[in-house]
Design a protein around this motif. Structure first.
Motif, PDB file in Angstrom:
ATOM      1  N   ALA A 126      49.339  44.039  27.491  1.00  0.00           N
ATOM      2  CA  ALA A 126      50.054  43.309  26.575  1.00  0.00           C
ATOM      3  C   ALA A 126      48.927  42.861  25.385  1.00  0.00           C
ATOM      4  O   ALA A 126      49.425  42.551  24.440  1.00  0.00           O
TER       5      ALA A 126
ATOM      6  N   GLU B 199      46.890  50.963  37.818  1.00  0.00           N
ATOM      7  CA  GLU B 199      46.678  49.457  38.259  1.00  0.00           C
ATOM      8  C   GLU B 199      45.977  49.738  39.687  1.00  0.00           C
ATOM      9  O   GLU B 199      45.184  48.437  39.703  1.00  0.00           O
TER      10      GLU B 199
ATOM     11  N   ASP C  21      49.559  43.634  33.590  1.00  0.00           N
ATOM     12  CA  ASP C  21      50.192  43.494  32.660  1.00  0.00           C
ATOM     13  C   ASP C  21      49.616  42.619  31.373  1.00  0.00           C
ATOM     14  O   ASP C  21      49.824  42.806  30.054  1.00  0.00           O
TER      15      ASP C  21
ATOM     16  N   TYR D  31      51.781  54.384  36.259  1.00  0.00           N
ATOM     17  CA  TYR D  31      51.270  53.021  36.044  1.00  0.00           C
ATOM     18  C   TYR D  31      50.675  52.580  37.448  1.00  0.00           C
ATOM     19  O   TYR D  31      49.481  51.685  37.333  1.00  0.00           O
TER      20      TYR D  31
END
Length: 224
Positions: free
Chosen positions: A102, A195, A98, A191
């Motif tokens: 971001a 990841e 994340d 996702y």
């Protein structure tokens, strides 16, 4: 007698030649070494090409992001540019996926990396879902849902993502009466795929390692 001597001398000469070839690297060994050196040189050229491509894409992406935010900031009275991250900031990306997503520069770098691995549709789908969830107008929600389905979900879609048949069927049914959760299951799967697979490879990539070093790559890659 002379002919007999010549016949006996041939095997001896051949044995000598073979011995010298083994000791000093015969044609096959030298050829193999040359091939190995050529392969290493080709790998080096490929790495440089990929890094150069990443720099170009990052510069373009960040320039467009900066221009877009300049237009938006005129209304908000704020101004923001995106610069090449410091090595310390880039190292934060390795702490959590994340953290990478971001960061504008980190996201651009990850997108360029996925493109080099021919799986950029994953991040594009994830971003499309993020935008979809922010949509307030019911009319826009329906039109965006259909576009996402046509672009990423349906069979032989131009950016078809790798999800199971049941999830695809569920989405096909849900978009008939679109809600903000239409693509939630598929987005979670994509996702998780990024990841657990692409993200670790990105952290090991030469480009990311360069970002963590003190020496800048190029002025252009700073997005200034």
């Amino acid at each position: 007698r002379a002919a007999a001597e010549r016949r006996r001398s041939v095997p001896v000469a051949m044995q000598s030649a073979l011995f010298l070839a083994v000791q000093h690297g015969g044609p096959m060994e030298r050829g193999g070494r040359r091939r190995s050196e050529a392969e290493e040189a080709e790998k080096g050229r490929m790495k440089r090409t990929i890094i150069k491509d990443w720099k170009t894409r990052l510069s373009y992406f960040l320039q467009n992001s900066s221009n877009s935010n300049k237009r938006k900031s005129k209304k908000a009275g704020k101004h923001r540019n995106y610069f090449r991250p410091s090595p310390e900031e880039a190292q934060l990306w390795s702490e959590a996926f994340d953290e990478l997503l971001a960061n504008k520069y980190g996201l651009a770098a990850f997108r360029a990396f996925l493109k080099s691995e021919f799986c950029e549709e994953n991040i594009e789908f994830w971003l499309a879902c993020e935008d979809f969830k922010k949509t307030k107008s019911p009319q826009k929600l329906t039109s965006k849902a259909k576009k996402i389905y046509n672009d990423f979900i349906e069979k032989e879609a131009p950016k078809e993502i790798n999800i199971d048949f049941q999830t695809k069927n569920m989405i096909a049914q849900n978009i008939q009466e679109a809600t903000h959760t239409c693509f939630s299951a598929a987005q979670k799967r994509v996702y998780s795929l990024m990841e657990n697979n692409s993200y670790p490879r990105f952290l090991e990539s030469e480009f990311y390692q360069e970002l963590c070093k003190k020496t800048p790559i190029t002025r252009a890659a700073q997005g200034t």
